[in-house]
Scaffold this motif. Structure first.
Motif, mmCIF file in Angstrom:
data_model
loop_
_atom_site.group_PDB
_atom_site.id
_atom_site.type_symbol
_atom_site.label_atom_id
_atom_site.label_comp_id
_atom_site.label_asym_id
_atom_site.label_seq_id
_atom_site.Cartn_x
_atom_site.Cartn_y
_atom_site.Cartn_z
ATOM 1 N N HIS A 36 3.547 -7.998 -4.701
ATOM 2 C CA HIS A 36 2.399 -7.649 -5.335
ATOM 3 C C HIS A 36 2.112 -7.149 -6.901
ATOM 4 O O HIS A 36 3.422 -6.567 -7.851
ATOM 5 N N SER A 95 -3.655 -8.748 -3.615
ATOM 6 C CA SER A 95 -2.545 -7.696 -2.732
ATOM 7 C C SER A 95 -2.984 -6.193 -2.502
ATOM 8 O O SER A 95 -2.541 -6.175 -1.012
ATOM 9 N N ARG A 96 -3.910 -5.805 -2.439
ATOM 10 C CA ARG A 96 -4.441 -4.732 -1.918
ATOM 11 C C ARG A 96 -5.210 -4.849 -0.757
ATOM 12 O O ARG A 96 -4.853 -4.319 0.359
ATOM 13 N N ARG A 156 -1.738 -4.748 1.252
ATOM 14 C CA ARG A 156 -1.237 -3.385 1.446
ATOM 15 C C ARG A 156 -2.562 -2.658 1.897
ATOM 16 O O ARG A 156 -1.407 -2.015 3.022
ATOM 17 N N ASP A 196 8.623 -2.147 -1.738
ATOM 18 C CA ASP A 196 7.633 -2.381 -2.720
ATOM 19 C C ASP A 196 8.478 -3.567 -4.157
ATOM 20 O O ASP A 196 8.999 -2.529 -5.107
#
Length: 228
Positions: free
Chosen positions: A9, A16-17, A20, A32
């Protein structure tokens, strides 16, 4: 099972967030791996030929399962790890959550965040020169219109899609959080949206986002303040 769950990411990417936040809310640990997607690294494009983050690699008995693009990843997480449910437990809430996810990933990005992130972040990363102030103004005007919409939703609901936290909240917060990192969200004008965002910032799944930093792009002073 083969290997560890790995998320490729870019920390300041709203897509991407979203992933997550979902992984964090479901308490699914992952390795990560940060990607400079604009450089199109070969190892990453081998995983996703589109070169777009995020990519989730899930361990599986038959070999690693490579999941590309936000919607495919989030749908997989809901199916493979159904608790806690993040699309809602009732059909109407699930439908509304899906509608709002689409709203923020398409309409909000097109009318607000796309302008702001391109001018204030992508241009700097790609060394494309100074921001275009006309584009910034357009993005900021679009942002205010969408914050008004968020306020209207929250006036009638506890969370964006209904009574429960959902992926719709994560979609909106993911987009807004990057704009907030850049200091462009006029929170004082939208107290309802600010209270909702403070609730999200206080959740454990949000803490890794508040720790994000990128070289040459310092966050706004209030970015990681829970009582901003």
């Amino acid at each position: 099972m083969s290997g560890d769950r790995t998320l490729h990411h870019f920390p300041l990417d709203p897509a991407s967030r979203q992933v997550r936040l979902a992984l964090g809310e479901k308490r699914l640990p992952f390795v990560d791996v940060q990607v400079r997607y604009w450089e199109r690294p070969e190892a990453f494009t081998d995983l996703n030929p589109s070169g777009v983050t995020p990519v989730l690699v899930e361990p599986d008995e038959a070999g690693p399962l490579i999941l590309c693009e936000t919607r495919a990843i989030l749908d997989h997480l809901e199916e493979a790890h159904p608790e806690p449910a993040l699309l809602g437990r009732e059909a109407a809430e699930r439908a509304e959550a899906r509608r709002l996810i689409q709203w923020f990933d398409r309409k909000f990005e097109f009318e607000a965040s796309g302008y702001i992130l391109h001018e204030k972040m992508e241009k700097r990363l790609l060394r494309m020169g100074a921001p275009d102030m006309a584009n910034l103004r357009q993005g900021r005007e679009g942002l205010k219109a969408h914050l008004n919409y968020i306020e209207a939703l929250l006036a009638a609901r506890e969370w964006l899609a209904g009574r429960r936290l959902s992926l719709a909240d994560f979609a909106a917060a993911a987009h807004l959080s990057v704009i907030d990192y850049l200091g462009d969200v006029p929170w004082a004008e939208f107290p309802g949206a600010k209270t909702w965002y403070m609730k999200l910032k206080s959740r454990p799944c949000f803490r890794p986002l508040l720790a994000d930093r990128w070289p040459g792009l310092a966050p706004a002073p209030h970015y990681d303040d829970l009582d901003f």
